[in-house]
Design a protein around this motif. Structure first.
Motif, PDB file in Angstrom:
ATOM      1  N   LEU A 210       0.839  -1.202   0.000  1.00  0.00           N
ATOM      2  CA  LEU A 210       0.000   0.000   0.000  1.00  0.00           C
ATOM      3  C   LEU A 210       0.877   1.256   0.000  1.00  0.00           C
ATOM      4  O   LEU A 210       0.668   2.180  -0.793  1.00  0.00           O
ATOM      5  CB  LEU A 210      -0.907   0.005   1.243  1.00  0.00           C
ATOM      6  N   VAL A 211       1.882   1.247   0.883  1.00  0.00           N
ATOM      7  CA  VAL A 211       2.778   2.407   0.985  1.00  0.00           C
ATOM      8  C   VAL A 211       3.576   2.580  -0.309  1.00  0.00           C
ATOM      9  O   VAL A 211       3.668   3.682  -0.861  1.00  0.00           O
ATOM     10  CB  VAL A 211       3.745   2.253   2.181  1.00  0.00           C
ATOM     11  N   GLY A 216       4.327   5.616  -5.711  1.00  0.00           N
ATOM     12  CA  GLY A 216       4.739   5.513  -7.095  1.00  0.00           C
ATOM     13  C   GLY A 216       5.110   4.139  -7.629  1.00  0.00           C
ATOM     14  O   GLY A 216       5.268   3.978  -8.830  1.00  0.00           O
ATOM     15  N   HIS A 217       5.285   3.130  -6.769  1.00  0.00           N
ATOM     16  CA  HIS A 217       5.645   1.803  -7.286  1.00  0.00           C
ATOM     17  C   HIS A 217       4.430   1.154  -7.946  1.00  0.00           C
ATOM     18  O   HIS A 217       3.290   1.396  -7.559  1.00  0.00           O
ATOM     19  CB  HIS A 217       6.139   0.898  -6.153  1.00  0.00           C
ATOM     20  N   ASP A 218       4.696   0.328  -8.930  1.00  0.00           N
ATOM     21  CA  ASP A 218       3.602  -0.392  -9.589  1.00  0.00           C
ATOM     22  C   ASP A 218       3.301  -1.652  -8.780  1.00  0.00           C
ATOM     23  O   ASP A 218       4.055  -2.629  -8.827  1.00  0.00           O
ATOM     24  CB  ASP A 218       3.996  -0.753 -11.022  1.00  0.00           C
ATOM     25  N   LYS A 219       2.227  -1.596  -8.014  1.00  0.00           N
ATOM     26  CA  LYS A 219       1.862  -2.752  -7.195  1.00  0.00           C
ATOM     27  C   LYS A 219       0.505  -3.284  -7.639  1.00  0.00           C
ATOM     28  O   LYS A 219      -0.255  -3.823  -6.838  1.00  0.00           O
ATOM     29  CB  LYS A 219       1.806  -2.355  -5.708  1.00  0.00           C
ATOM     30  N   PRO A 289       9.659   8.306   2.123  1.00  0.00           N
ATOM     31  CA  PRO A 289       8.948   8.307   0.831  1.00  0.00           C
ATOM     32  C   PRO A 289       9.816   8.787  -0.330  1.00  0.00           C
ATOM     33  O   PRO A 289       9.589   8.378  -1.467  1.00  0.00           O
ATOM     34  CB  PRO A 289       7.759   9.239   1.068  1.00  0.00           C
ATOM     35  N   ILE A 290      10.809   9.637  -0.020  1.00  0.00           N
ATOM     36  CA  ILE A 290      11.703  10.090  -1.104  1.00  0.00           C
ATOM     37  C   ILE A 290      12.474   8.881  -1.639  1.00  0.00           C
ATOM     38  O   ILE A 290      12.553   8.665  -2.855  1.00  0.00           O
ATOM     39  CB  ILE A 290      12.668  11.195  -0.610  1.00  0.00           C
ATOM     40  N   VAL A 291      13.014   8.070  -0.722  1.00  0.00           N
ATOM     41  CA  VAL A 291      13.749   6.869  -1.124  1.00  0.00           C
ATOM     42  C   VAL A 291      12.834   5.929  -1.902  1.00  0.00           C
ATOM     43  O   VAL A 291      13.188   5.394  -2.952  1.00  0.00           O
ATOM     44  CB  VAL A 291      14.358   6.165   0.111  1.00  0.00           C
ATOM     45  N   ILE A 292      11.615   5.749  -1.378  1.00  0.00           N
ATOM     46  CA  ILE A 292      10.667   4.853  -2.053  1.00  0.00           C
ATOM     47  C   ILE A 292      10.371   5.371  -3.459  1.00  0.00           C
ATOM     48  O   ILE A 292      10.380   4.621  -4.436  1.00  0.00           O
ATOM     49  CB  ILE A 292       9.357   4.726  -1.233  1.00  0.00           C
ATOM     50  N   PHE A 293      10.163   6.686  -3.566  1.00  0.00           N
ATOM     51  CA  PHE A 293       9.786   7.272  -4.856  1.00  0.00           C
ATOM     52  C   PHE A 293      10.909   7.116  -5.883  1.00  0.00           C
ATOM     53  O   PHE A 293      10.664   6.738  -7.024  1.00  0.00           O
ATOM     54  CB  PHE A 293       9.435   8.750  -4.677  1.00  0.00           C
ATOM     55  N   ILE A 294      12.143   7.387  -5.452  1.00  0.00           N
ATOM     56  CA  ILE A 294      13.221   7.342  -6.461  1.00  0.00           C
ATOM     57  C   ILE A 294      13.653   5.921  -6.790  1.00  0.00           C
ATOM     58  O   ILE A 294      14.344   5.700  -7.776  1.00  0.00           O
ATOM     59  CB  ILE A 294      14.447   8.215  -6.059  1.00  0.00           C
TER      60      ILE A 294
END
Lengths: 296, 254
Positions: A210-211, A216-219, A289-294
């Motif tokens: 969910l997070v 931005g990840h394709d889940k 979230p910055i790490v997750i996004f990039i």
């Protein structure tokens, strides 16, 4: 304000520690760790009690804050034509109510995006699944990961009450019928004698995906629609953390002063710790979230 | 420093009485000596107004040496003007430049209603004092010498620093919440630190805080503006001490 504020500071530390798992452990391992942690946080009775204290603290902090602000506005019905507040106080200290209101707006969206979906909404919440590649099989198999640590194939299993996994008895009967046709002579279990709905286990709500989907990840394979607004969500999150930082910049040491803790030796340290807290905690919150996004 | 003369523009709040609607009026004043104090400059302006057959500006003043607490004035956006650690009477015109426009406003607080022009009614402070800012001592017969009670030097110094408060109201005027906590904190502290004040300590803080709230002052949000604008340098430590006294008193009260 001071007591609830300081309690909410400890809540922030706990919440941050939980969130940091999102980036510090990766892959299936990390996903399991996070979803197990989320399960623990929503099922442990002590944590549950703590969460109610947190809800009450937030509400009290908000109501008290608004009441004090209204009283303070009333204390000066006519303002100054020319005022230079910057000469004697920090911007953060003068705008705690505005910063707090912005945090409240963030909190509303934050809870709608995560808390509501995971805890309150009656909509079906996707469960933790992972893919295995059996050596002889033609195609990979999707498995549920259960609370007891079992792996249960997704196929032929239905979900009830949000997370409970049951055998899809209709499909099971169909399969038996097929087997009967293929091997007419074989002795097969009598379906009427069997428990038609054996519970196989309890799955984990897939909060990890969910997070990641939100940022931005394709889940879509995990059941979360792709979020086209991920960048906007990220920017809003980072700005909100900046606002939180300003709120804490003043709030942390201010809480001690309100409680009467002011001492020539300790107060300079309380202030320094407060400034450090105000930079570090929202900074790390924003970094996740910055790490997750990039890495999407 | 050689005496200079400057020409200034003033924007001063004029209000006929407590109920009248006031407004900022513009004045031009020439040949103001940079050696004169801010109040002397206002005297000069008043003379000019009297010569022009106009009503002079009402403002509070008394000792003019920074100790009585009578002078006030919100000058160019700051209580007692741009200097720190001074009252308005100790502010000199050398702090201003030729051609400057200076805003002069009264203290703004619901608890300090305007009487006229720049004069506000600060009797709310008196009522807070009356609610608990005293010690009860036997004044008849064999009275005890106050100096007979030993007091640690550090405590005596802190009590003295708190007692330096002249009750001018700059803390209230500058606080964005119109809070009087620095004043009340100083008045509570000066007694709380001394053995003579211990007897009534518990009821004192509760009564003074209650009176403060009744007067309509705002709440403290620890911006620290009061400490910086206080002409006597009263420290925020006094507010914390008052909070402490209040918390314990409230917890112990029946």
């Amino acid at each position: 304000m001071a007591l609830t504020g300081l309690f909410l500071c400890t809540f922030l530390v706990g919440h941050l520690a939980g969130n940091l798992q999102l980036v510090f452990s990766t892959g299936e391992e990390g996903k399991r760790a996070f979803n197990e942690y989320a399960y623990f946080m929503s099922h442990n009775p002590a944590i549950k009690l703590l969460s109610y204290v947190t809800y009450i603290s937030i509400l009290f902090h908000i109501v008290d804050g608004f009441m004090l602000t209204i009283q303070n506005k009333k204390a000066r019905p006519v303002g100054y034509a020319y005022n230079k507040p910057g000469a004697n106080s920090s911007i953060a200290s003068r705008n705690m109510a505005v910063l707090g209101t912005l945090i409240l707006v963030f909190l509303a969206t934050h809870m709608a995006n995560f808390w509501w979906k995971a805890k309150v909404s009656s909509e079906k919440f996707p469960l933790h699944t992972y893919t295995v590649y059996p050596p002889m099989a033609e195609r990979p198999t999707e498995m549920y990961y259960t609370v007891k640590g079992d792996a249960i194939p997704k196929e032929g299993v239905i979900v009830k009450e949000g997370t409970k996994l049951f055998i899809d008895s209709k499909m099971f009967e169909q399969q038996i019928a097929v087997m009967k046709q293929m091997n007419p002579g074989q002795q097969l279990p009598d379906m009427s004698q069997m428990n038609k709905n054996p519970e196989l286990g309890e799955g984990y709500k897939d909060l990890h995906s969910l997070v990641f989907a939100f940022f931005g990840h394709d889940k879509s394979k995990q059941g979360f629609p792709k979020n086209d607004m991920a960048l906007a969500g990220l920017i809003f999150y980072v700005i909100s953390m900046l606002v939180l930082g300003f709120h804490l910049w003043h709030g942390f040491s201010s809480a001690f002063q309100s409680l009467g803790v002011n001492h020539a030796a300790y107060t300079p340290w309380i202030k320094k710790i407060g400034y450090g807290f105000a930079i570090l905690v929202p900074g790390l919150f924003a970094l996740i979230p910055i790490v997750i996004f990039i890495t999407k | 420093m050689a005496t200079k003369f400057i020409n200034i523009n003033l924007k001063i709040w004029r209000q006929k009485n407590a109920n009248a609607k006031g407004s900022l009026e513009s004045y031009k004043l020439d040949k103001v000596s940079t050696d004169s104090s801010f109040l002397e400059m206002l005297d000069q302006l008043n003379e000019q107004l009297i010569n022009e057959q106009k009503e002079s500006i009402a403002f509070d003043h008394d000792c003019r040496e920074g100790i009585c607490g009578m002078c006030s004035l919100y000058i160019n956006g700051r209580a007692h003007g741009p200097d720190t650690g001074t009252t308005t009477c100790q502010l000199h015109m050398r702090k201003f430049n030729d051609g400057d426009t200076i805003y002069v406003e009264p203290w703004r607080s619901r608890a300090f209603p305007i009487i006229k022009d720049l004069v506000v009614d600060r009797s709310a402070f008196d009522r807070i004092q009356q609610a608990g800012g005293f010690v009860s001592v036997n004044t008849s017969g064999r009275t005890m010498d106050a100096n007979a009670i030993p007091i640690p030097k550090a405590d005596a110094d802190k009590a003295f620093e708190a007692a330096a408060c002249i009750g001018c109201g700059a803390c209230v005027a500058t606080c964005k919440n119109g809070s009087a906590l620095l004043f009340v904190g100083a008045k509570v502290s000066q007694y709380a630190l001394l053995p003579q004040g211990k007897v009534e300590a518990q009821e004192r803080v509760v009564n003074m805080v209650r009176q403060m709230d009744e007067e309509g002052f705002g709440n403290c949000t620890n911006t620290g503006a009061c400490e910086i604008e206080c002409p006597k340098g009263i420290s925020l430590e006094n507010i914390a001490r008052m909070n402490r006294e209040f918390l314990f008193a409230a917890a112990k009260s029946e």
